[in-house]
Design an enzyme around this catalytic site. Structure first.
Site, PDB file in Angstrom:
ATOM      1  N   LYS A 114      47.861  58.002  60.539  1.00  9.42           N
ATOM      2  CA  LYS A 114      46.751  58.925  60.272  1.00  9.42           C
ATOM      3  C   LYS A 114      46.972  60.301  60.879  1.00  9.42           C
ATOM      4  O   LYS A 114      46.536  61.306  60.325  1.00  9.42           O
ATOM      5  CB  LYS A 114      45.428  58.337  60.777  1.00  9.42           C
ATOM      6  CG  LYS A 114      44.975  57.163  59.937  1.00  9.42           C
ATOM      7  CD  LYS A 114      43.495  56.908  60.088  1.00  9.42           C
ATOM      8  CE  LYS A 114      43.098  55.751  59.173  1.00  9.42           C
ATOM      9  NZ  LYS A 114      41.702  55.374  59.278  1.00  9.42           N
ATOM     10  N   LYS A 199      50.144  51.255  51.572  1.00  4.21           N
ATOM     11  CA  LYS A 199      48.976  50.398  51.327  1.00  4.21           C
ATOM     12  C   LYS A 199      47.890  51.147  50.562  1.00  4.21           C
ATOM     13  O   LYS A 199      47.782  52.367  50.674  1.00  4.21           O
ATOM     14  CB  LYS A 199      48.498  49.797  52.646  1.00  4.21           C
ATOM     15  CG  LYS A 199      47.461  50.558  53.367  1.00  4.21           C
ATOM     16  CD  LYS A 199      46.989  49.911  54.648  1.00  4.21           C
ATOM     17  CE  LYS A 199      46.267  51.004  55.412  1.00  4.21           C
ATOM     18  NZ  LYS A 199      45.732  50.691  56.683  1.00  4.21           N
ATOM     19  N   LYS A 202      41.651  54.340  51.365  1.00  3.53           N
ATOM     20  CA  LYS A 202      40.552  55.230  50.995  1.00  3.53           C
ATOM     21  C   LYS A 202      40.983  56.680  51.057  1.00  3.53           C
ATOM     22  O   LYS A 202      40.428  57.534  50.375  1.00  3.53           O
ATOM     23  CB  LYS A 202      39.390  55.065  51.980  1.00  3.53           C
ATOM     24  CG  LYS A 202      38.651  53.789  51.862  1.00  3.53           C
ATOM     25  CD  LYS A 202      37.625  53.710  52.995  1.00  3.53           C
ATOM     26  CE  LYS A 202      37.006  52.328  53.024  1.00  3.53           C
ATOM     27  NZ  LYS A 202      36.501  51.970  54.347  1.00  3.53           N
TER      28      LYS A 202
HETATM   29  P1  AMP Z   1      38.888  50.396  56.387  1.00  9.90           P
HETATM   30  O1  AMP Z   1      38.957  50.847  54.978  1.00  9.90           O
HETATM   31  O2  AMP Z   1      40.005  50.951  57.178  1.00  9.90           O
HETATM   32  O3  AMP Z   1      37.556  50.590  57.007  1.00  9.90           O
HETATM   33  O4  AMP Z   1      39.149  48.832  56.356  1.00  9.90           O
HETATM   34  C1  AMP Z   1      38.136  47.842  56.264  1.00  9.90           C
HETATM   35  C2  AMP Z   1      38.745  46.460  56.118  1.00  9.90           C
HETATM   36  O5  AMP Z   1      39.525  46.377  54.922  1.00  9.90           O
HETATM   37  C3  AMP Z   1      39.699  46.073  57.258  1.00  9.90           C
HETATM   38  O6  AMP Z   1      39.532  44.698  57.546  1.00  9.90           O
HETATM   39  C4  AMP Z   1      41.064  46.318  56.678  1.00  9.90           C
HETATM   40  O7  AMP Z   1      42.064  45.510  57.241  1.00  9.90           O
HETATM   41  C5  AMP Z   1      40.850  45.964  55.225  1.00  9.90           C
HETATM   42  N1  AMP Z   1      41.782  46.703  54.355  1.00  9.90           N
HETATM   43  C6  AMP Z   1      41.857  48.049  54.222  1.00  9.90           C
HETATM   44  N2  AMP Z   1      42.827  48.393  53.346  1.00  9.90           N
HETATM   45  C7  AMP Z   1      43.400  47.226  52.937  1.00  9.90           C
HETATM   46  C8  AMP Z   1      44.454  46.906  52.036  1.00  9.90           C
HETATM   47  N3  AMP Z   1      45.118  47.856  51.373  1.00  9.90           N
HETATM   48  N4  AMP Z   1      44.767  45.605  51.860  1.00  9.90           N
HETATM   49  C9  AMP Z   1      44.091  44.629  52.527  1.00  9.90           C
HETATM   50  N5  AMP Z   1      43.083  44.857  53.374  1.00  9.90           N
HETATM   51  C10 AMP Z   1      42.720  46.142  53.587  1.00  9.90           C
END
Ligand code: AMP
Ligand code: TRP
Length: 336
Positions: A114, A199, A202
């Site tokens: 990030k 990956k 967002k």
């Molecule tokens: P975040 O978008 O960073 O708030 O992530 C929220 C949840 O989604 C966390 O448990 C992450 O590990 C999961 N997550 C985010 N991106 C991915 C992805 N590309 N594949 C699988 N899990 C994800």
């Protein structure tokens, strides 16, 4: 014996995508049926660490709550709340900062990703992000944390902080529970539709790299149609996926959505063209996601109802968290 407890969260930054759903949210829905007390928060304090827009933060927080409920989290059974509504998280974080060596934080790959090349410009908030995450979890003595694979390292840090505290201030008794990560299902790391080596995220600039939970059927079709693949037919096994990260990702997504194993899906579509496979994938994704999208839109039109859920959740979360911080300060020797 206290009941096993689950805590997890998502950031209210931009929209939730298929990676969030398959890697985390969908698993939470299953886990609430098991023998856990479940707490799910919108981690709005984490959402400000990389720059944010004040005009949309509250709306994004409500949207996360709406997505949880729309995906099937039962607000009568689980505690749904905004992280910032429970000041104990930040207070505990500060106490933890003094027992977190910089060396641990310097290892964190999410920070490196990030912060990018201009690391000196990254905020202290972004750097200390995993310490706040540890506080989110430990303040509830959560025993289990269902997340995607990318969060495994942060969970290890939370365990190290808990262990350090227990050793220094609690005579090695397990005052803080060492939380277990739960990384479940086929799609623990969903990749970008345009680059199978990064990956789905967002924050990726191009919206074509991800399927958002708010995308309609046409947009889902368009995104899968344009998803990167290669000139070979669909692989028939994991072995045939070597150097074919994009193909592997699409099969993984299909398998997770269909609740099948990777091998089953590879056997079903192996040898066929990607055109047919992408059509089947689109139909499946639309079937699974559009009910969530429409329920989410419905919920978002009733702000008062979401606020009621968040308010009730914050009450319960505060009730659990406040005594833990009080006891932590006592153990650390603070004046009271
Ligand atoms: P975040 O978008 O960073 O708030 O992530 C929220 C949840 O989604 C966390 O448990 C992450 O590990 C999961 N997550 C985010 N991106 C991915 C992805 N590309 N594949 C699988 N899990 C994800
Ligand atoms: N760091 C997590 C992510 O980026 C979000 C998060 C914050 C979280 N606090 C948490 C996840 C506590 C699980 C438990 O996805």
């Amino acid at each position: 014996m206290t009941k096993k407890r689950i805590l997890s969260g998502m950031q209210p930054t931009n929209q939730l995508h298929l990676g969030n759903y398959l890697g985390a949210l969908r698993n939470w829905v299953k886990l609430q049926e098991e023998d856990y007390e479940c707490l799910f928060c919108a981690v709005d304090l984490h959402a400000i660490t990389n720059g944010h827009n004040p005009a949309v933060l509250a709306k994004a927080t409500r949207e996360i709550a709406a997505a949880y409920v729309a995906a099937g989290i039962n607000p009568d059974k689980c505690t749904i709340f905004a992280q910032s509504a429970v000041p104990a998280h930040t207070e505990l974080m500060w106490l933890f900062t003094s027992m977190t060596p910089l060396g641990w934080l310097n290892r964190m790959t999410q920070f490196k990703e990030k912060a990018g090349k201009k690391r000196d410009n990254a905020s202290l908030g972004l750097y200390s992000y995993p310490v706040l995450m540890a506080a989110d979890i430990l303040v509830y003595n959560a025993s289990h944390v269902p997340v995607g694979e990318d969060q495994k390292q942060h969970l290890e840090l939370a365990r190290e902080i808990a262990g350090t505290f227990n050793h220094r201030y609690a005579k090695d008794e397990d005052f803080f529970t060492l939380p277990e990560p739960m990384i479940m299902g086929e799609a623990t790391r969903v990749m970008s539709l345009r680059d199978g080596t990064s990956k789905m995220s967002k924050s990726a600039v191009s919206d074509m790299t991800r399927i958002n939970l708010t995308d309609d059927a046409d947009l889902i079709a368009q995104k899968f149609k344009k998803a990167k693949t290669d000139a070979l037919p669909v692989p028939a096994s994991k072995e045939e996926c070597e150097d074919r990260a994009e193909a592997k990702n699409l099969i993984t997504i299909y398998a997770a959505l269909a609740d099948k194993s990777f091998d089953e899906v590879a056997a079903e579509f192996g040898g066929k063209g990607f055109g047919d496979f992408k059509k089947a994938l689109t139909d499946l994704a639309v079937e699974k996601l559009t009910p969530i999208t429409s329920r989410m839109n419905e919920l978002m039109s009733d702000e008062a109802e979401i606020d009621r859920i968040l308010y009730k959740g914050a009450e319960r979360a505060n009730e659990l968290a406040i005594p833990v911080v009080k006891k932590t300060k006592e153990l650390m020797g603070f004046w009271a």
